[in-house]
Design an enzyme around this catalytic site. Structure first.
Site, PDB file in Angstrom:
ATOM      1  N   ARG A  62       0.787  -1.156  -0.053  1.00  0.00           N
ATOM      2  CA  ARG A  62       0.164   0.087  -0.060  1.00  0.00           C
ATOM      3  C   ARG A  62       0.851   1.002   0.008  1.00  0.00           C
ATOM      4  O   ARG A  62       1.876   1.432   0.260  1.00  0.00           O
ATOM      5  CB  ARG A  62      -1.039   0.007   1.121  1.00  0.00           C
ATOM      6  CG  ARG A  62      -2.070  -0.896   1.209  1.00  0.00           C
ATOM      7  CD  ARG A  62      -3.032  -0.543   0.121  1.00  0.00           C
ATOM      8  NE  ARG A  62      -4.142  -1.460  -0.096  1.00  0.00           N
ATOM      9  CZ  ARG A  62      -4.260  -2.396  -0.795  1.00  0.00           C
ATOM     10  NH1 ARG A  62      -3.360  -2.691  -1.592  1.00  0.00           N
ATOM     11  NH2 ARG A  62      -5.442  -3.268  -0.731  1.00  0.00           N
TER      12      ARG A  62
ATOM     13  N   HIS B  85      -0.639   0.248  -9.895  1.00  0.00           N
ATOM     14  CA  HIS B  85      -1.463  -0.548  -9.016  1.00  0.00           C
ATOM     15  C   HIS B  85      -2.141  -1.965  -9.861  1.00  0.00           C
ATOM     16  O   HIS B  85      -3.302  -1.871  -9.817  1.00  0.00           O
ATOM     17  CB  HIS B  85      -2.388   0.267  -8.242  1.00  0.00           C
ATOM     18  CG  HIS B  85      -2.743  -0.457  -6.888  1.00  0.00           C
ATOM     19  ND1 HIS B  85      -3.160   0.318  -5.942  1.00  0.00           N
ATOM     20  CD2 HIS B  85      -2.807  -1.865  -6.569  1.00  0.00           C
ATOM     21  CE1 HIS B  85      -3.737  -0.559  -4.878  1.00  0.00           C
ATOM     22  NE2 HIS B  85      -3.369  -1.801  -5.297  1.00  0.00           N
TER      23      HIS B  85
END
Length: 309
Positions: free
Chosen positions: A224, A272
């Site tokens: 993250r 991502h």
């Protein structure tokens, strides 16, 4: 009973179709269409707009469509007593393992450097490294981290892992707890972050941690964006302590156009997409939990709210 799908990436229809194909009788709605909010018992979500979960008075399950759930805890308006589930998907783990392997091999063989040289018409051979010459350290040995570690061992890498509690994985040197973090870092040449994002791990990739790694260590963050202190990474790269970084996650996504990561020659970026939930693989476990809700049975892959994962 009904399911509402809440996400902002244009994939609602695909998920809706996949659910209906497996169970045509199920009631599934997009949060963007008119729907009976009082009938909703499960919310299937991914990075939902904050405040949307509070609209459902009879919600009995918040089902994350991915492995991460930190974004749910970031929503102060989300119900605090409603069970949360997450995806445990073999494809997510194998895709992540392949991504990490590709990044490491590209760095060992100087592919990113050669791409930059190609743009400048610069013919400049560089010394490369071999698999057996480097030690990979994986922070976080959950489903994704454990499989990544196992696969790297199969390829002949020296692999070590660090986690909150001790994990036993064949061929992987295990470190655990705060007292063993420094020795883990001191011998890690490629650091892979696969930790869950919790208050304890937020900002863990910072200047202090980088300085405990060997000089010219390489950072791979596929967990993250909140794990990384951006300014500290830039400082460690510019000072020459770190040789480079591969990033798949960021504090803000998409990454703003003026962010210094875009232009930094030592940073390799992906949007991502290292590991993405596959509807055909995930839908069965969503429907299994939906049936369990209706029968008042224990949910699968339930998140521990205290731990945050």
């Amino acid at each position: 009973m009904a399911i509402v799908i809440i996400r902002q990436d244009g994939k609602i229809d695909a998920w809706k179709k996949a659910l209906k194909e497996r169970n045509p009788s199920i009631e599934v709605y997009s949060y963007l269409e008119e729907h009976p909010k009082e009938s909703i018992t499960m919310a299937l979500i991914w990075k939902h707009p904050k405040g949307t979960l509070a609209q459902y008075p009879n919600l009995k399950c918040i089902a994350s469509a991915g492995a991460g759930v930190d974004y749910i805890f970031d929503d102060s308006t989300a119900p605090t007593n409603t069970p949360i589930t997450r995806v445990v998907d073999p494809y997510l783990a194998s895709d992540m393992s392949e991504h990490v392997l590709a990044v490491i091999l590209a760095e060992l063989k100087n592919f990113n450097t050669y791409k930059l040289q190609q743009v400048d018409h610069n013919w400049n051979p560089k010394e490369y490294r071999r698999i057996q010459d480097v030690t990979i350290g994986i922070m976080g040995l959950g489903e994704l981290g454990a499989l990544t570690a196992k696969n790297l061992v199969k390829y002949g890498f020296q692999v070590q892992g660090w986690s909150r509690s001790k994990k036993e994985i064949e061929g992987v040197q295990a470190f655990a707890g705060q007292e063993q973090l420094d020795p883990f870092l001191n011998s890690t040449e490629f650091l892979v972050c696969l930790l869950p994002l919790t208050p304890q791990t937020e900002g863990i990739l910072n200047r202090s941690l980088f300085l405990k790694l060997p000089k010219n260590a390489y950072i791979i963050n596929v967990a993250r964006g909140g794990h990384m202190v951006d300014e500290d990474l830039l400082h460690a790269l510019d000072s020459g302590h770190l040789s480079g970084a591969s990033l798949d996650v960021y504090h803000e996504e998409p990454l703003p156009g003026d962010h210094p990561f875009w232009q930094h020659p030592k940073i390799f970026m992906t949007p991502h997409y290292a590991s993405v939930s596959d509807t055909h693989s995930v839908v069965p476990q969503i429907l299994e939990n939906y049936e369990r809700l209706g029968n008042n049975r224990e949910l699968l892959n339930k998140v521990n709210r205290t731990k945050g994962y």
